[in-house]
Structures are given as structure tokens and as C-alpha cells.
Design a protein around this motif. Structure first.
Motif, short mmCIF file in Angstrom:
data_model
loop_
_atom_site.label_atom_id
_atom_site.label_comp_id
_atom_site.label_asym_id
_atom_site.label_seq_id
_atom_site.Cartn_x
_atom_site.Cartn_y
_atom_site.Cartn_z
N GLU A 158 -42.45 134.16 38.40
CA GLU A 158 -41.15 133.69 37.91
C GLU A 158 -41.32 132.68 36.78
OE1 GLU A 158 -36.95 131.70 39.38
OE2 GLU A 158 -38.47 132.21 40.88
N GLN A 180 -22.26 128.04 37.04
CA GLN A 180 -23.62 127.57 36.82
C GLN A 180 -23.71 126.06 36.75
OE1 GLN A 180 -26.20 129.48 37.04
NE2 GLN A 180 -27.69 127.87 36.60
N SER A 233 -34.36 140.20 42.46
CA SER A 233 -32.96 139.75 42.60
C SER A 233 -32.73 138.44 41.86
CB SER A 233 -32.61 139.58 44.08
OG SER A 233 -32.68 140.83 44.76
N ARG A 234 -33.70 137.52 41.93
CA ARG A 234 -33.53 136.23 41.25
C ARG A 234 -33.61 136.39 39.73
NH1 ARG A 234 -36.99 134.32 45.17
NH2 ARG A 234 -38.72 133.98 43.73
N SER A 265 -30.67 122.09 50.47
CA SER A 265 -30.32 123.50 50.37
C SER A 265 -29.15 123.89 51.26
CB SER A 265 -31.55 124.36 50.72
OG SER A 265 -31.23 125.72 50.69
N ARG A 283 -39.83 133.09 33.01
CA ARG A 283 -38.90 132.13 32.41
C ARG A 283 -39.45 131.52 31.13
NH1 ARG A 283 -34.46 133.64 35.33
NH2 ARG A 283 -34.73 133.28 37.56
N TRP A 313 -44.28 132.63 42.71
CA TRP A 313 -43.81 131.48 41.90
C TRP A 313 -44.29 131.58 40.47
CZ3 TRP A 313 -46.09 127.68 46.02
CH2 TRP A 313 -45.31 127.73 47.18
N ASP A 370 -33.02 139.12 37.91
CA ASP A 370 -31.87 139.89 37.44
C ASP A 370 -32.06 140.35 36.00
OD1 ASP A 370 -29.41 141.13 37.78
OD2 ASP A 370 -28.26 139.40 37.10
N LEU A 405 -36.66 125.55 41.21
CA LEU A 405 -35.24 125.33 41.49
C LEU A 405 -34.64 124.35 40.49
CD1 LEU A 405 -35.41 125.15 45.38
CD2 LEU A 405 -34.22 126.89 44.03
N GLN A 456 -37.37 140.21 46.47
CA GLN A 456 -36.60 138.98 46.35
C GLN A 456 -36.64 138.43 44.93
OE1 GLN A 456 -38.40 136.48 49.35
NE2 GLN A 456 -37.93 137.93 50.98
N LEU A 457 -37.81 138.52 44.31
CA LEU A 457 -37.94 137.99 42.95
C LEU A 457 -37.12 138.80 41.96
CD1 LEU A 457 -39.16 136.02 40.95
CD2 LEU A 457 -41.17 137.50 40.78
#
Length: 278
Positions: A147, A81, A178-179, A67, A151, A144, A181, A118, A175-176
Motif C-alpha cells: 500500500e 473525506q 478494496s482499500r 477506531s 500511494r 503494508w 480501489d 491510516l 482486503q488491500l
């Protein structure tokens, strides 16, 4: 040309070829800026392994190296990307190596699930999370799973878990968002930030699900699927909002007035938002 030789080997995950090309570049142009970010990437390729992690600390160390050292270098070498796409197999390898490690709240990032996320391996992440006892009551695995569900199946499938996450951990919820979006959720979030008269800190987001119901009543069917959490004020307010919407449909005016008073007692700002739409 020498830079392109390095890139070509990296794109094929050819560690030996990348090292030879990198050495040729360094010999010819020892001051080339590309050496700074090519080096960590080649090192990462040479250090790839499938050996299982025996300790959480070892998994965390490997994750932090990927990371903090490799990911920034990849971002410079691979535009847009494509960098995340290139890194995905390396994250997946770390997830596989961490698969046998049990979940520990103090070493949450060492679990296989966030590493699978990730890597973009949503189904495998979901499966890993489902093996964690009481995952729906623990902020990290709930985040987790939310998300992964988003997805895999989209926003409607994720809404009940998003609601629970807002109640359980407003900071992780923030935070989630933002990920993810997500355009729909982003619009609601902006409207909430603008209109909700709360304490002005991150904990205000716990009231977000109840606030959403003041305007987007069609989401009630999804929010009802959220499971009980901490039974705190924001959660009770959301349940009261669901009750109000049901009473409105049934025309039960006396009970409606009593329930509105209950909402007002829980949160005046939320009550004002509700009444504004009535």
C-alpha cells in the motif's frame, strides 16, 4: 449556533474550547442528538498524548478506542473525506508513540506502520516497515509495504509486491484491493471473478497474477520483478506464464508446447484462459 461552536473548536483541535462549547450545548439542549457523537471526539482530544507505548497491549487498546469509538463519531460530525483528514494527526500521534515497539505477528496492528498508513504518512510507513526483518515474507508487513509503495509511486511500482501478496496471503490481497480501489486493478478483478473457473473461494486470488498474464502480457516486465515466495502452485503457474510469453516472442515452438502442458497440469482453468487468447 452552539453546535457550530463545538465544530469550530474541533476543527482547530482545541480540546478546552470544545469542552466548553459542548457543555454549553448540553446545558441548553440536553437531548440534542449531536451530544452522542461530539462527546467521544472531545474525549479523544483531551486524551491526546505523545508518551511512548511501553507495551503492545496498550497500543492496541488506544488504536481500538480511536477506531471503534472515535472514528464512527467523526464520520457523523465531519462529512465525507474530511473525517479521515481530521483523524490523520491522531493516527500519526499513535504511530509515533508505537515507534519503539517491535513487530509482533500476534499484535500486528500495534506496529507503527499501519498507523502511519491510516494517517496518510506513506514515506514514514515505508521506513517503519523496512526495519522489520524479512518483511517481504510476512503477510502483514508485505501488505503494508504494498500500500505504501502504491500511494508513493503508483500502480506500476506496486505490481511486483501485489503479485507476491496474492501468492502469500489471498485474503490480505483481497482486503488491500478494496482499500486501494484502483480502477485498472478493479477491472481486472471483475474479469477474473467472472471468467476464472476456480474453487470459488478467496484462495482463488492466488491465481490472479498468472491469470492477468494470459491477457495483459505487457505486465510481464513488472511481474518479473516479484521475488520468490512460497513456491506454491499459483506462484509456479505465474513463472510458467512468464516463460510462455518469452518462448512466444522467441518462436521456440517445441519448448512452447511442453511449457503449455506444464501450465495445463498446474491449473486447467488457467490453461483454458491462456488458450482462449491464443
Amino acid at each position: 449556533m452552539l453546535r457550530n461552536d463545538v465544530m469550530s473548536a474541533l476543527q482547530q483541535y482545541d480540546a478546552a474550547g470544545a469542552r466548553r462549547a459542548l457543555q454549553a450545548l448540553a446545558n441548553e439542549f440536553p437531548d440534542d442528538d449531536a451530544l452522542v457523537y461530539f462527546g467521544p471526539i472531545v474525549n479523544a482530544l483531551e486524551g491526546r498524548s505523545t508518551a511512548p507505548f511501553g507495551r503492545h497491549e496498550a497500543a492496541l487498546q488506544a488504536c481500538q478506542a480511536l477506531s471503534h469509538e472515535v472514528q464512527p463519531a467523526v464520520a457523523r460530525a465531519f462529512p465525507g473525506q474530511s473525517g479521515a483528514t481530521w483523524l490523520a494527526p491522531l493516527w500519526a500521534e499513535l504511530a509515533g508513540r508505537a515507534a519503539a515497539l517491535p513487530f509482533r505477528a500476534d499484535h500486528a496492528d500495534a506496529h507503527a506502520a499501519p498507523l502511519f498508513l491510516l494517517a496518510g504518512r506513506w514515506a514514514e510507513a515505508s521506513e517503519a516497515i523496512s526495519c522489520i526483518a524479512s518483511w517481504r515474507r510476512i503477510p502483514a508487513p508485505l501488505c503494508w509495504m504494498t500500500e505504501a509503495r502504491y500511494r508513493l509511486d503508483g500502480l506500476d511500482a506496486a505490481w511486483p509486491l501485489l503479485v507476491e501478496l496474492a501468492w502469500l496471503s489471498p485474503s490480505r490481497f483481497d482486503q488491500l484491493l478494496s482499500r486501494l480501489d484502483d480502477a485498472c486493478v478493479n477491472r481486472l478483478r471483475r474479469a477474473f471473478d467472472t471468467s476464472f473457473d476456480g474453487a470459488g473461494d478467496i484462495d482463488d486470488l492466488a491465481w490472479f497474477p498468472a491469470w492477468v498474464l494470459t491477457d495483459k502480457t505487457g505486465l510481464a516486465r513488472l511481474f518479473r520483478l516479484a521475488e520468490p515466495s512460497r513456491q506454491n502452485g499459483p506462484e509456479r503457474a505465474a513463472k510458467v506464464m512468464l516463460g510462455l510469453l518469452s518462448l512466444e516472442r522467441q518462436g521456440r515452438h517445441h519448448e512452447l508446447l511442453e511449457t503449455r502442458r506444464e501450465l495445463q497440469a498446474l491449473n486447467g482453468a488457467l490453461y483454458a484462459a491462456y488458450m482462449k487468447t491464443r
